[in-house]
Design a protein around this motif. Structure first.
Motif, short mmCIF file in Angstrom:
data_model
loop_
_atom_site.label_atom_id
_atom_site.label_comp_id
_atom_site.label_asym_id
_atom_site.label_seq_id
_atom_site.Cartn_x
_atom_site.Cartn_y
_atom_site.Cartn_z
N ARG A 197 9.04 53.71 17.76
CA ARG A 197 9.31 53.17 16.43
C ARG A 197 8.59 51.85 16.23
O ARG A 197 8.55 51.00 17.11
CB ARG A 197 10.81 52.97 16.21
N ILE A 198 8.01 51.69 15.03
CA ILE A 198 7.47 50.40 14.58
C ILE A 198 8.42 49.86 13.53
O ILE A 198 8.66 50.51 12.51
CB ILE A 198 6.07 50.55 13.95
N ALA A 199 8.97 48.70 13.76
CA ALA A 199 9.86 48.09 12.77
C ALA A 199 9.05 47.65 11.56
O ALA A 199 7.85 47.35 11.65
CB ALA A 199 10.58 46.90 13.38
N ASP A 200 9.69 47.65 10.40
CA ASP A 200 9.02 47.20 9.18
C ASP A 200 8.47 45.79 9.39
O ASP A 200 9.18 44.88 9.86
CB ASP A 200 9.99 47.21 8.00
N GLY A 201 7.21 45.61 9.06
CA GLY A 201 6.55 44.32 9.23
C GLY A 201 5.84 44.14 10.55
O GLY A 201 5.07 43.20 10.72
N ASP A 202 6.08 45.04 11.50
CA ASP A 202 5.44 44.93 12.82
C ASP A 202 4.07 45.59 12.82
O ASP A 202 3.80 46.52 12.04
CB ASP A 202 6.31 45.55 13.91
#
Length: 206
Positions: A197-202
């Motif tokens: 998973r890529i967090a929002d903003g990452d």
């Protein structure tokens, strides 16, 4: 190439030669559009195509190119964009974006199916709202994980068929924090190491 997730189905690609965005919709951070050379839209739904923000973008940066299926005209009106379809290839930011697919996944028999294209950018595949098998090498799959047209078993089968070494989930704005945890746990258990998973903003480097 650097890939940043800007919420829901919106991702931005930055290279040493420029930047482009796929699917900046109403659930996405408008900052994704700052200074981009091009915008690629998979289909006309608002969670993928925020037309007021695209209008503001072209007012500030009229040289920016917008690409998408012909049906985008239904929401963009007179806003200029370049029609694309499966088989097209667009050079941008020192790389190439190839177009695959034709149709949005079916939501319900009573709801007409609209056009939807996917994009493969240097091996990174964004399918939009479809489970299209691209027929091209995929090293990173951006997999939609939550939608009215989708169930988790279909996501898992799709990921296995594409067989990319890395899988990042997208299309998840309709999930609560607990819902994301449940989806991620199931995908991690059933897909294994490729799921990340890529967090929002990452940002991740491809």
């Amino acid at each position: 190439m650097r890939l940043t997730k800007f919420g829901h189905s919106c991702v931005r690609f930055d290279t040493d030669e420029g930047a482009f965005v796929i699917d900046p919709g109403v659930f996405s951070d408008p900052a994704a559009l700052d200074g981009v050379d091009a915008v690629f839209v998979t289909h006309q739904h608002a969670d993928h195509c925020n037309d007021p923000e695209l209008r503001r973008l072209l007012e500030d940066q009229p040289e920016t190119r917008i690409y998408g299926p012909e049906s985008l005209a239904e929401v963009l009106g007179s806003l200029p964009f370049t029609t694309v379809s499966a088989g097209d290839s667009i050079p941008v930011a020192g790389t190439e974006v190839r177009v695959v697919g034709k149709h949005h996944a079916a939501v319900h028999p009573d709801i007409p199916v609209i056009p939807n294209v996917g994009y493969v950018a240097d091996g990174v595949f964004h399918p939009g709202d479809a489970l299209t098998i691209p027929g091209l090498p995929v090293r990173v799959l951006l997999a939609p994980v939550a939608a009215p047209w989708l169930k988790l078993s279909e996501v898992i089968d799709f990921i296995r068929l594409v067989d990319a070494p890395i899988v990042h989930p997208i299309h998840d704005a309709i999930l609560s924090k607990d819902g994301i945890t449940i989806v991620d746990r199931n995908l991690a258990n059933l897909i294994g190491d490729p799921f990340q998973r890529i967090a929002d903003g990452d940002t991740v480097t491809i």
